[in-house]
Motif scaffolding. Sequence first.
Motif, PDB file in Angstrom:
ATOM      1  N   SER A  43      25.292 118.102  35.514  1.00  0.00           N
ATOM      2  CA  SER A  43      25.909 118.649  36.560  1.00  0.00           C
ATOM      3  C   SER A  43      24.857 118.492  37.181  1.00  0.00           C
ATOM      4  CB  SER A  43      26.376 120.097  36.721  1.00  0.00           C
ATOM      5  OG  SER A  43      25.970 121.056  35.712  1.00  0.00           O
ATOM      6  N   THR A  65      25.473 111.947  43.262  1.00  0.00           N
ATOM      7  CA  THR A  65      26.813 112.326  42.740  1.00  0.00           C
ATOM      8  C   THR A  65      28.036 111.317  42.729  1.00  0.00           C
ATOM      9  OG1 THR A  65      26.187 115.242  42.461  1.00  0.00           O
ATOM     10  CG2 THR A  65      28.425 114.602  41.560  1.00  0.00           C
ATOM     11  N   LYS A  76      29.199 115.941  38.297  1.00  0.00           N
ATOM     12  CA  LYS A  76      29.559 116.738  39.180  1.00  0.00           C
ATOM     13  C   LYS A  76      28.673 117.808  40.073  1.00  0.00           C
ATOM     14  CE  LYS A  76      33.985 118.215  36.923  1.00  0.00           C
ATOM     15  NZ  LYS A  76      35.206 118.899  36.872  1.00  0.00           N
ATOM     16  N   PHE A  77      28.348 118.114  41.215  1.00  0.00           N
ATOM     17  CA  PHE A  77      27.623 118.603  42.149  1.00  0.00           C
ATOM     18  C   PHE A  77      28.258 120.209  42.249  1.00  0.00           C
ATOM     19  CE2 PHE A  77      25.847 119.861  46.432  1.00  0.00           C
ATOM     20  CZ  PHE A  77      24.176 120.603  45.744  1.00  0.00           C
TER      21      PHE A  77
END
Length: 272
Positions: A43, A65, A76-77
């Motif tokens: 992330s 991303t 994931k962002f």
Amino acid sequence: MDKLQQHIIEELHVKPEIDPAAETREIINFLKDYVKKYSFIKSFVLGISGGQDSTLLGKIAQLATDELNEEGHSIKFYGVRLPYGEQRDEDDARDAMEFISPSVETTVNIKEAVDAGVKALADSGYELSDFVEGNGKARERMKVQYAIAAHTGGVVLGTDHAAEALTGFYTKHGDGAADLAPLTGLNKRQGRDILKYLGAAAHLYEKIPTADLEDDKPLLSDEEALGVTYHHIDDFLEGKTVPDEAYDRIKTLYYQSQHKRDLPYNRYNLPV
């Protein structure tokens, strides 16, 4: 251009002009290359305030991303809202989030944690100034981001850029703390140009920059706090001539904030 100006430009990696498309691609590739090198990264985490810098980096982080996921990575962002109570420019923060469209949007209100810390210090005899309390807000926000990054197997992104690095206009171990600083080398003007290129609404890059950390001075502009305009700071960083008064102020800010750009001093690396 004198030696000091040239030294600062080289130290902060500022280009006299940029191509927004090429610069965007370079930053995206930097983020992607990092994840490919360290495959355990799952992330990116960034606090989104509604200001120019976090809006810019948030959008680019989401673009990186999306490309990584298309290429088979699972990442994931996390776009994190971090208001202290009720945010004064709430509409801008909402608009920024809509523009970025992060993989995960989350909100953590830092007011209770900040106020508890201030009270604990007061109970021990330390009545903090409004300015010091503001620094505490910035550090609490970074603490939250690191907690989320640790929980999600990620890294914290920082919005520091050349105009901030030059002046030291960030909180040490607050918004100045991060794992990756993708905007390094950009000045304020160049960041604005990239946001235009990315299609952001004008009010997200034309709004007056403010850290909004002090309760006694709500939405105090960066330029008022710094005593010099970003126009002159950007001109300085692009190697242009600036008025003597602006030059002297920039020089003073640079020297006063050197400790922020250095690693912690020890017995062997004290500046001469």
